[in-house]
Design an enzyme around this catalytic site. Structure first.
Site, PDB file in Angstrom:
ATOM      1  CG  ASN A 158      38.437  50.565  39.228  1.00 23.77           C
ATOM      2  OD1 ASN A 158      39.362  51.197  39.766  1.00 23.77           O
ATOM      3  ND2 ASN A 158      38.084  49.362  39.620  1.00 23.77           N
ATOM      4  CB  CYS A 179      49.157  44.414  44.491  1.00 21.06           C
ATOM      5  SG  CYS A 179      47.742  43.960  43.530  1.00 21.06           S
ATOM      6  NE  ARG A 190      46.240  43.422  39.043  1.00 18.51           N
ATOM      7  CZ  ARG A 190      45.710  44.438  39.720  1.00 18.51           C
ATOM      8  NH1 ARG A 190      45.968  44.575  40.973  1.00 18.51           N
ATOM      9  NH2 ARG A 190      44.948  45.328  39.109  1.00 18.51           N
ATOM     10  CG  ASP A 205      37.382  45.078  41.775  1.00 23.05           C
ATOM     11  OD1 ASP A 205      37.378  46.008  40.965  1.00 23.05           O
ATOM     12  OD2 ASP A 205      38.312  44.249  41.858  1.00 23.05           O
ATOM     13  NE  ARG A 246      45.645  51.794  45.836  1.00 25.39           N
ATOM     14  CZ  ARG A 246      46.450  51.029  45.109  1.00 25.39           C
ATOM     15  NH1 ARG A 246      47.163  50.084  45.708  1.00 25.39           N
ATOM     16  NH2 ARG A 246      46.543  51.171  43.814  1.00 25.39           N
TER      17      ARG A 246
HETATM   18  C1  EPZ Z   1      40.983  46.450  36.634  1.00 24.32           C
HETATM   19  O1  EPZ Z   1      42.300  46.012  36.894  1.00 24.32           O
HETATM   20  C2  EPZ Z   1      40.515  47.135  37.913  1.00 24.32           C
HETATM   21  N1  EPZ Z   1      41.356  48.302  38.193  1.00 24.32           N
HETATM   22  C3  EPZ Z   1      40.596  46.148  39.073  1.00 24.32           C
HETATM   23  O2  EPZ Z   1      40.090  46.805  40.228  1.00 24.32           O
HETATM   24  C4  EPZ Z   1      39.690  44.953  38.764  1.00 24.32           C
HETATM   25  O3  EPZ Z   1      39.817  43.989  39.786  1.00 24.32           O
HETATM   26  C5  EPZ Z   1      40.109  44.335  37.416  1.00 24.32           C
HETATM   27  O4  EPZ Z   1      40.105  45.336  36.373  1.00 24.32           O
HETATM   28  C6  EPZ Z   1      39.168  43.218  36.993  1.00 24.32           C
HETATM   29  O5  EPZ Z   1      37.861  43.710  36.891  1.00 24.32           O
HETATM   30  C7  EPZ Z   1      41.124  49.445  37.506  1.00 24.32           C
HETATM   31  O6  EPZ Z   1      40.245  49.522  36.654  1.00 24.32           O
HETATM   32  C8  EPZ Z   1      41.992  50.614  37.850  1.00 24.32           C
HETATM   33  P1  EPZ Z   1      42.560  43.050  34.259  1.00 24.32           P
HETATM   34  P2  EPZ Z   1      43.211  45.426  35.671  1.00 24.32           P
HETATM   35  O7  EPZ Z   1      43.577  43.502  33.277  1.00 24.32           O
HETATM   36  O8  EPZ Z   1      42.905  46.187  34.441  1.00 24.32           O
HETATM   37  C9  EPZ Z   1      45.451  39.296  33.846  1.00 24.32           C
HETATM   38  C10 EPZ Z   1      40.091  47.509  42.462  1.00 24.32           C
HETATM   39  O9  EPZ Z   1      39.955  46.868  43.513  1.00 24.32           O
HETATM   40  N2  EPZ Z   1      46.262  40.117  32.931  1.00 24.32           N
HETATM   41  O10 EPZ Z   1      41.113  42.968  33.840  1.00 24.32           O
HETATM   42  O11 EPZ Z   1      44.597  45.381  36.154  1.00 24.32           O
HETATM   43  C11 EPZ Z   1      45.491  39.810  35.279  1.00 24.32           C
HETATM   44  O12 EPZ Z   1      46.638  39.316  35.939  1.00 24.32           O
HETATM   45  C12 EPZ Z   1      40.973  46.976  41.358  1.00 24.32           C
HETATM   46  O13 EPZ Z   1      39.513  48.601  42.207  1.00 24.32           O
HETATM   47  C13 EPZ Z   1      47.346  39.544  32.274  1.00 24.32           C
HETATM   48  O14 EPZ Z   1      47.652  38.363  32.458  1.00 24.32           O
HETATM   49  O15 EPZ Z   1      42.627  43.957  35.567  1.00 24.32           O
HETATM   50  C14 EPZ Z   1      44.206  39.257  35.861  1.00 24.32           C
HETATM   51  O16 EPZ Z   1      44.406  37.918  36.249  1.00 24.32           O
HETATM   52  C15 EPZ Z   1      41.699  45.711  41.787  1.00 24.32           C
HETATM   53  N3  EPZ Z   1      48.082  40.308  31.423  1.00 24.32           N
HETATM   54  C16 EPZ Z   1      43.251  39.302  34.667  1.00 24.32           C
HETATM   55  O17 EPZ Z   1      44.066  39.418  33.493  1.00 24.32           O
HETATM   56  C17 EPZ Z   1      47.770  41.622  31.170  1.00 24.32           C
HETATM   57  O18 EPZ Z   1      48.461  42.276  30.359  1.00 24.32           O
HETATM   58  C18 EPZ Z   1      42.284  40.491  34.709  1.00 24.32           C
HETATM   59  O19 EPZ Z   1      43.053  41.638  34.877  1.00 24.32           O
HETATM   60  C19 EPZ Z   1      46.663  42.188  31.847  1.00 24.32           C
HETATM   61  C20 EPZ Z   1      45.913  41.425  32.718  1.00 24.32           C
END
Ligand code: EPZ
Length: 430
Positions: A31, A124, A129, A318, A410
């Site tokens: 990440n 997913c 997401r 995670d 992954r």
């Molecule tokens: C990152 O995902 C990580 N992936 C995820 O790891 C991790 O679970 C997540 O951050 C939280 O720490 C990478 O860094 C590649 P978020 P990301 O935007 O950026 C909502 C793994 O297992 N949201 O912090 O997609 C979203 O739905 C993966 O390695 C919106 O509503 O996570 C979630 O409920 C899984 N609108 C919350 O925010 C948006 O535009 C946090 O998501 C963006 C996010």
């Protein structure tokens, strides 16, 4: 070890209980490297990344960068990213569809070409997401987006002066996407508040500043960026993967016998260390060698707990499936509330199939500790659920067959070899 696939297939067969002892070395952070690879689009000069894990998601990001015009060579754990002289900002549907992190090329490609066309990232098994925080933030930076036929198409408009962006939630991806894009808006001063402060975000900020960006506030929830005209190519070392490290620490607390885990940054895992202290099984960290040695906990003396996931420095979502596996064997009732994703509990039905006693109410898993798990046929729904089920299979009595296990590749480099090297016997069938 067969070739890494992303198609959700693959089967792992593990007979428990087994013991893991010896030395496991944590790889570079998935990440951290994914957004840093996306940020390499901001320069035409060569970028060398070191300590890059060979993962399915990294290969997908390589595919995406190559389709945008980059030439990429892997030499052991190093990626050399060069420009081919042209930039293509229309990225094929499939790679973005299968990996959400690839959406973060949208902003940089728009800056470089004036427009971009990228697939909407798929949801997913851990939730919808959406990318509304990304698109709202980019709009403030002058990037107008339209969504149709499953694609997002951008148009770059001129902006000047100072921009203030406040994220509705400390989203890791939105923070990374907006800050990366703001770096190259020459003459524009951007302030982003309510930023995510995960170590991977800080690694990206450090990478960009080394390229010549002007980002102030690394590690804090307020980032100030002064856009510059050009960024240079550099060589950069990726931080270790704290989620891989945390996964193996939990595995060691369930099935370890003097299992040493190297390349651990304790300051990235304080929340996990404090959970194990509260449970009554503290982790001893060697801060000179940057490693921990763990042995199976004495479950008779463990204390049940109530905990929740939250953005860094809170307990990482995670590691939620993995710690749920651990808590399923702690006497008494424990609870874990998932505050980051709306539905990250698909592993629970599978753990219950193995004899766990867990029910979900709203966003909280209520876990009645049992004294053993039993092997069963189970299905993985995402990479962290796959890891949680594999750990459960190592400690359960009897045979566990995990289908759809390719998710695990992954995020866990050479997991088969790493576990075999510490005495774990498992069969993988493509
Ligand atoms: C990152 O995902 C990580 N992936 C995820 O790891 C991790 O679970 C997540 O951050 C939280 O720490 C990478 O860094 C590649 P978020 P990301 O935007 O950026 C909502 C793994 O297992 N949201 O912090 O997609 C979203 O739905 C993966 O390695 C919106 O509503 O996570 C979630 O409920 C899984 N609108 C919350 O925010 C948006 O535009 C946090 O998501 C963006 C996010």
């Amino acid at each position: 070890m067969k070739s890494i696939g992303l198609d959700t297939s693959g089967k792992m067969i593990v007979k428990g209980p087994q013991k893991a002892s010896g030395v496991l070395t944590v790889s570079g952070s998935k990440n951290a490297v994914l957004p840093i690879m996306g940020a390499s689009l901001l320069t035409d000069e060569d970028v060398e990344l070191k300590n890059v894990p060979d993962l399915a998601d990294v290969r997908t990001m390589i595919e995406i960068l190559e389709s945008s015009g980059k030439k990429i060579d892997r030499i052991e754990d190093r990626l050399i990213i060069k420009s081919s002289g042209y930039i293509n900002s229309e990225i094929p549907y499939e790679p973005v569809r299968k990996m959400r992190a690839s959406f973060n090329v949208y902003g940089p490609l728009t800056l470089r070409k004036g427009f971009a066309k990228v697939a909407l990232p798929g949801g997913c098994s851990i939730g919808a997401r959406p990318v509304d925080f990304h698109l709202d933030g980019l709009r403030r930076l002058g990037i107008e987006s339209t969504i149709e036929h499953g694609f997002v198409t951008s148009k770059l408009t001129d902006i000047m002066g100072s921009i203030n962006i406040s994220l509705p939630f400390p989203s890791v991806g939105a923070t990374e996407h907006v800050l990366t894009t703001a770096c190259l808006l020459e003459g524009v001063k951007t302030t982003i508040t309510n930023c995510a402060i995960e170590p991977e975000v800080t690694d990206l900020v450090n990478f960009l500043n080394r390229m010549g960006a002007k980002i102030f506030g690394a590690g804090s929830s307020i980032l100030k960026i002064e856009g510059v005209k050009k960024l240079s190519g550099i060589s950069y070392n990726i931080i270790p993967d704290r989620i891989e490290a945390g996964t193996y620490i939990i595995l060691g607390k369930l099935a370890g016998e003097n299992l040493t885990i190297k390349n651990v940054s304790a300051d990235h895992l304080n929340s996990l260390f404090s959970i194990f202290e509260n449970i009554g099984s503290p982790i001893l960290y060697d801060d000179i060698k940057r490693e921990v040695t763990v042995t199976k906990a004495n479950f008779d003396i463990l204390k049940n707990i109530s905990m929740e996931t939250s953005p860094f420095p809170g307990f990482p979502t995670d590691l939620q499936p993995q710690i749920t596996t651990f808590l399923s064997l702690v006497p008494g009732r424990s609870t874990i509330t998932e505050t980051v994703f709306k539905s990250r509990f698909y592993h629970i039905d599978e753990l219950n199939r193995m004899g766990a006693k867990i029910r979900v109410e709203d966003n909280t898993a209520i876990i009645e500790g049992v004294n053993k798990l039993s092997g069963a046929p189970v299905e993985a729904t995402d990479l962290r659920a796959a890891a949680a089920l594999l750990i459960a299979g190592l400690v359960a009595e009897g045979e566990t067959v995990i289908t759809n296990v390719d998710h695990i590749f992954r995020g866990y480099e050479n997991i088969h070899e790493k576990l075999e090297n510490v005495g774990i016997d498992l069969v993988y069938l493509k």
